[in-house]
Design an enzyme around this catalytic site. Structure first.
Site, PDB file in Angstrom:
ATOM      1  N   CYS A 198      73.176  56.124  16.850  1.00  0.00           N
ATOM      2  CA  CYS A 198      74.275  56.529  15.967  1.00  0.00           C
ATOM      3  C   CYS A 198      75.330  57.057  16.948  1.00  0.00           C
ATOM      4  O   CYS A 198      76.669  56.793  16.583  1.00  0.00           O
ATOM      5  CB  CYS A 198      73.868  57.390  14.854  1.00  0.00           C
ATOM      6  SG  CYS A 198      72.554  58.410  15.212  1.00  0.00           S
ATOM      7  N   ARG A 213      61.523  58.066  21.867  1.00  0.00           N
ATOM      8  CA  ARG A 213      61.165  59.128  21.145  1.00  0.00           C
ATOM      9  C   ARG A 213      59.821  59.630  21.724  1.00  0.00           C
ATOM     10  O   ARG A 213      58.898  58.711  21.770  1.00  0.00           O
ATOM     11  CB  ARG A 213      61.207  58.878  19.749  1.00  0.00           C
ATOM     12  CG  ARG A 213      62.427  58.363  19.072  1.00  0.00           C
ATOM     13  CD  ARG A 213      62.302  58.098  17.612  1.00  0.00           C
ATOM     14  NE  ARG A 213      63.516  57.363  17.367  1.00  0.00           N
ATOM     15  CZ  ARG A 213      63.981  57.021  16.156  1.00  0.00           C
ATOM     16  NH1 ARG A 213      63.036  57.282  15.179  1.00  0.00           N
ATOM     17  NH2 ARG A 213      65.029  56.559  15.829  1.00  0.00           N
ATOM     18  N   GLN A 262      65.226  49.116  17.823  1.00  0.00           N
ATOM     19  CA  GLN A 262      65.849  49.204  16.342  1.00  0.00           C
ATOM     20  C   GLN A 262      66.647  48.332  15.976  1.00  0.00           C
ATOM     21  O   GLN A 262      67.729  47.882  16.975  1.00  0.00           O
ATOM     22  CB  GLN A 262      66.316  50.632  15.901  1.00  0.00           C
ATOM     23  CG  GLN A 262      65.381  51.716  15.995  1.00  0.00           C
ATOM     24  CD  GLN A 262      66.422  53.044  15.593  1.00  0.00           C
ATOM     25  OE1 GLN A 262      66.950  53.421  16.041  1.00  0.00           O
ATOM     26  NE2 GLN A 262      65.617  53.456  14.162  1.00  0.00           N
ATOM     27  N   ASP A 296      69.360  48.114  14.338  1.00  0.00           N
ATOM     28  CA  ASP A 296      70.218  49.374  13.942  1.00  0.00           C
ATOM     29  C   ASP A 296      71.561  48.867  13.633  1.00  0.00           C
ATOM     30  O   ASP A 296      72.174  47.912  14.008  1.00  0.00           O
ATOM     31  CB  ASP A 296      70.318  50.359  14.928  1.00  0.00           C
ATOM     32  CG  ASP A 296      70.532  51.602  14.251  1.00  0.00           C
ATOM     33  OD1 ASP A 296      70.373  51.885  13.179  1.00  0.00           O
ATOM     34  OD2 ASP A 296      70.311  52.903  15.156  1.00  0.00           O
ATOM     35  N   HIS A 325      75.295  50.810  11.626  1.00  0.00           N
ATOM     36  CA  HIS A 325      75.706  52.165  11.243  1.00  0.00           C
ATOM     37  C   HIS A 325      77.140  51.573  10.037  1.00  0.00           C
ATOM     38  O   HIS A 325      77.952  50.797  11.069  1.00  0.00           O
ATOM     39  CB  HIS A 325      76.268  53.194  11.981  1.00  0.00           C
ATOM     40  CG  HIS A 325      75.098  53.551  12.855  1.00  0.00           C
ATOM     41  ND1 HIS A 325      74.409  53.337  13.718  1.00  0.00           N
ATOM     42  CD2 HIS A 325      74.350  54.530  12.376  1.00  0.00           C
ATOM     43  CE1 HIS A 325      73.387  53.888  13.956  1.00  0.00           C
ATOM     44  NE2 HIS A 325      73.014  54.774  13.080  1.00  0.00           N
ATOM     45  N   LYS A 373      67.807  58.460   1.179  1.00  0.00           N
ATOM     46  CA  LYS A 373      67.473  57.101   1.738  1.00  0.00           C
ATOM     47  C   LYS A 373      66.705  56.227   0.885  1.00  0.00           C
ATOM     48  O   LYS A 373      65.868  56.827  -0.305  1.00  0.00           O
ATOM     49  CB  LYS A 373      66.713  57.273   2.857  1.00  0.00           C
ATOM     50  CG  LYS A 373      65.447  58.092   2.898  1.00  0.00           C
ATOM     51  CD  LYS A 373      64.622  57.895   4.125  1.00  0.00           C
ATOM     52  CE  LYS A 373      63.458  58.530   4.062  1.00  0.00           C
ATOM     53  NZ  LYS A 373      62.396  58.558   5.121  1.00  0.00           N
ATOM     54  N   HIS A 430      73.126  54.780   7.696  1.00  0.00           N
ATOM     55  CA  HIS A 430      72.292  54.181   9.026  1.00  0.00           C
ATOM     56  C   HIS A 430      71.241  53.159   8.188  1.00  0.00           C
ATOM     57  O   HIS A 430      70.742  53.463   7.106  1.00  0.00           O
ATOM     58  CB  HIS A 430      71.317  55.295   9.593  1.00  0.00           C
ATOM     59  CG  HIS A 430      71.797  56.663   9.989  1.00  0.00           C
ATOM     60  ND1 HIS A 430      71.982  57.161  11.371  1.00  0.00           N
ATOM     61  CD2 HIS A 430      72.789  57.493   9.192  1.00  0.00           C
ATOM     62  CE1 HIS A 430      72.691  58.042  11.501  1.00  0.00           C
ATOM     63  NE2 HIS A 430      72.860  58.526  10.334  1.00  0.00           N
TER      64      HIS A 430
END
Length: 578
Positions: free
Chosen positions: A272, A301, A319, A321, A323, A403, A449
């Site tokens: 992000c 991670r 990911q 991902d 945004h 979420k 996200h």
RNA sequence: GCCAGCGUAGCUCAGUGGUAGAGCAGCGGUUUCGUAAACCGCCGGUCGUGAGUUCGACUCUCACCGCUGGCUCCA
């Protein structure tokens, strides 16, 4: 149906008491934790004088069968707390439970020589416990709390009939066969290495090819829907993560900084931040919104060693991902689009069933209660307008916003973490992510996200197990294997292969000097969708002989007939085996 | 991270206080074959790593690494 479930639950719960009685008999001095019914069975937690070994399960199980055969009645009784404290004087965990109960009296259940603090209900007699089996031993923290002592847990399964138990065990066997760690090795898709470090995935050519197919499809669908595809660096100065709050909230999951020219840099655990920096390179007008930045972003991670699992839980992953930066009034429409996209993706990959969870404000949260409620309401509206069934998961939201999680149901009915859509109030505020409104003033954007596959690694694991390695043709790394019967058929085989390659069909020629039977067997084990056998007959007539991985022999057909059959199956991403 | 179990050849697995075995794979040959494994031969392992006990350890002990099943965790 519900009555049947309730009855089963009662029986499973009773089975756990019977197991406790068996353990009490076999391990004098055992201390008892709790023993509830769970999906498919039950467990009970014990503190025992010695660690359990697998053979203990056999002994405990036969003792249980004795108790069941003895047809002992379950008897409920209400007693007052003082009496209960006395009765369970030797049982510290039970005493703790009693102290937590609000009422003046507590209920207990007895069967045979065993008495337990228990709300019930139970079956009338031990003989009502039917088909069961003890399955495993595990450590489990008392009250599920890491700071509490670890007890020994025994898991069991129980059903109404032997047939159902057999069925359950067969499902377990099937799950073992589909295990992505096993298939990943057999199909040569990926590997993990002790030398490289746990949880770090190496994608082999075939796995990488599948990943590329998925990623290409993903990019195409995102461009169609107004996403901008971007790239951001893997490392950045630690300062950014201090601003974002990750350094405080999330540090345990981040790897230690590295020193570059006396400045600390960290590997990104999320994508992000980079997207925010890009957003902020210009002054944004309300007219420019929404802005959707998508990235197949690789993050690292720290995951505790005990939780790593094949591709499903790793330390480095990519990911899918994105945004979305939007105005508050656009949130609902944007989330709707994301949910639709997620559903489209899931359907394309053959997941027709899923569960939806709406997670609300946790104890530790950023932002005000008002914005939380507005956003949660927006998510709720989306789910309701789309007429989707969902459940609320109270307090399970991320600290920065509510979420929606989608859990995919695979071919065996198991759930996998799939798409997730998270509203974020924290980052826009911390990074001052704004736009100029119609009124000429600065307003804070709302950030969403979202991932629709989760991570390439976990999604791959899910696909492998869902399809048991028998991938639909469009995903199969090798779609066609051409099998020349003898070496003199090689030229023809290569010619056929060339023709198919022209049409973007992924084809390999098994040109080894081996027997056809071996080549078929190996193509079969690789789960190649189409095998084209070519020998004298085919060469003379410019045909191929088609065998499917189902084992079906479809006989000879011309190459164009074969193409006509295969092309639409690939183009339309047909799910059927063939 | 915690509890328990496991770690033998590339893979699947056998083995025991007296310095390791099979099948498959690989390699070299022979075979050129019609819908799930041709035949012969060869190569292959400091038994996860390190320390200790012992005349002697793959085997027993301890530590570490990794894996498996759970627990906790998964922003």
């Amino acid at each position: 149906m519900e009555a049947k479930e309730a009855k089963l639950e009662k029986m499973r719960h009773s089975a756990s008491h019977v197991m406790a009685e068996a353990v009490q008999y076999l391990f004098p001095g055992a201390k008892f934790g709790i023993g509830p019914a769970i999906e498919d069975g039950f467990y009970y937690d014990f503190e025992l004088p010695r660690p359990l070994v697998p053979d203990d399960l056999i002994t405990i199980e036969s003792k249980m069968r004795e108790i069941i055969a003895a047809d002992l009645p379950f008897a409920a009784e209400e007693i007052d707390r003082t009496k209960a404290r006395k009765l369970f004087g030797e049982q510290p965990y039970k005493l703790e439970l009693i102290d937590d109960l609000p009422d003046e009296t507590v209920s207990i259940y007895r069967q045979g020589s065993f008495v337990d603090l228990c709300r019930g209900p139970h079956v009338n007699s031990t003989s009502e416990i039917k088909a069961f089996k003890l399955t495993s031993i595990a450590g489990a923290y008392w009250r599920g709390d890491e700071k509490c002592p670890m007890l020994q847990r025994i898991y069991g399964v129980a059903f109404d009939t032997e047939a159902e138990l057999e069925d359950y065990l067969a499902r377990l066997t099937e799950a073992t066969k589909r295990d992505h760690r096993k298939l990943g090795k057999e199909l040569d898709l990926f590997s993990l290495h002790e030398e490289a470090g746990p949880g770090l995935v190496h994608w082999h050519p075939k796995g990488a090819l599948m990943r590329q197919i998925i990623e290409d499809f993903w990019r195409q669908e995102h461009r169609k829907r107004g996403y901008d595809i971007v790239f951001t660096p893997h490392i950045s100065k630690v300062g950014l993560w201090k601003i974002s709050g990750h350094w405080d909230f999330y540090r345990d999951s981040m790897y230690s900084p590295m020193d570059i020219d006396d400045v600390e840099y960290v590997i990104k655990p999320m994508n992000c931040i980079g997207h925010i920096l890009m957003y902020k390179t210009q002054l944004r007008s309300y007219r420019n919104l929404p802005l959707r930045y998508a990235e197949l972003g690789t993050v690292y991670r720290y995951e505790r060693s005990g939780v790593l699992h094949g591709l499903a839980r790793v330390r480095g992953f990519t990911q899918d991902d994105a945004h979305i930066f939007c105005r508050p009034d656009q949130l609902e429409a944007e989330v709707t689009e994301v949910v639709q996209l997620a559903r489209f993706m899931m359907n394309t990959f053959g997941f027709s069933e899923y569960e939806l969870l709406l997670s609300t404000r946790p104890e530790k949260y950023a932002g005000t209660i008002q914005v939380w409620e507005d956003a949660t309401e927006a998510l709720r509206k989306v789910l309701e307008h789309l007429e989707l069934n969902y459940e609320v998961d109270p307090g399970e939201g991320v600290f920065y916003g509510p979420k929606i999680d989608v859990k995919l149901k695979d071919a065996l009915g198991r759930l996998w973490q799939g798409p997730t859509i998270q509203v974020d109030f924290n980052l826009p505020q911390r990074f001052d992510v704004n736009y100029i409104g119609e009124d000429g003033l600065e307003h804070q954007v709302v950030m969403v996200h979202r991932t629709v596959l989760g991570s390439m690694e976990r999604f791959m694991a899910c696909l492998i197990e869902h399809y048991a390695g028998v991938f639909p043709v469009w995903l199969s790394p090798i779609q066609v294997t051409i099998i020349p019967i003898a070496d003199r058929h090689l030229d023809y085989a290569n010619k056929v292969a060339g023709g198919l390659r022209e049409c973007d069909i992924r084809v390999q020629v098994d040109d080894r000097s081996e027997r056809m039977n071996l080549k078929i067997r190996e193509a079969q084990l690789e789960k190649t969708p189409y095998m084209l056998v070519v020998g004298d007959k085919e060469m003379d007539t410019s045909q191929v002989s088609l065998r499917l991985r189902s084992g079906e022999d479809l006989g000879t057909l011309s190459i164009s007939q074969f193409m006509d059959r295969v092309k639409p199956i690939i183009a339309n991403k047909i799910q059927d085996k063939l």
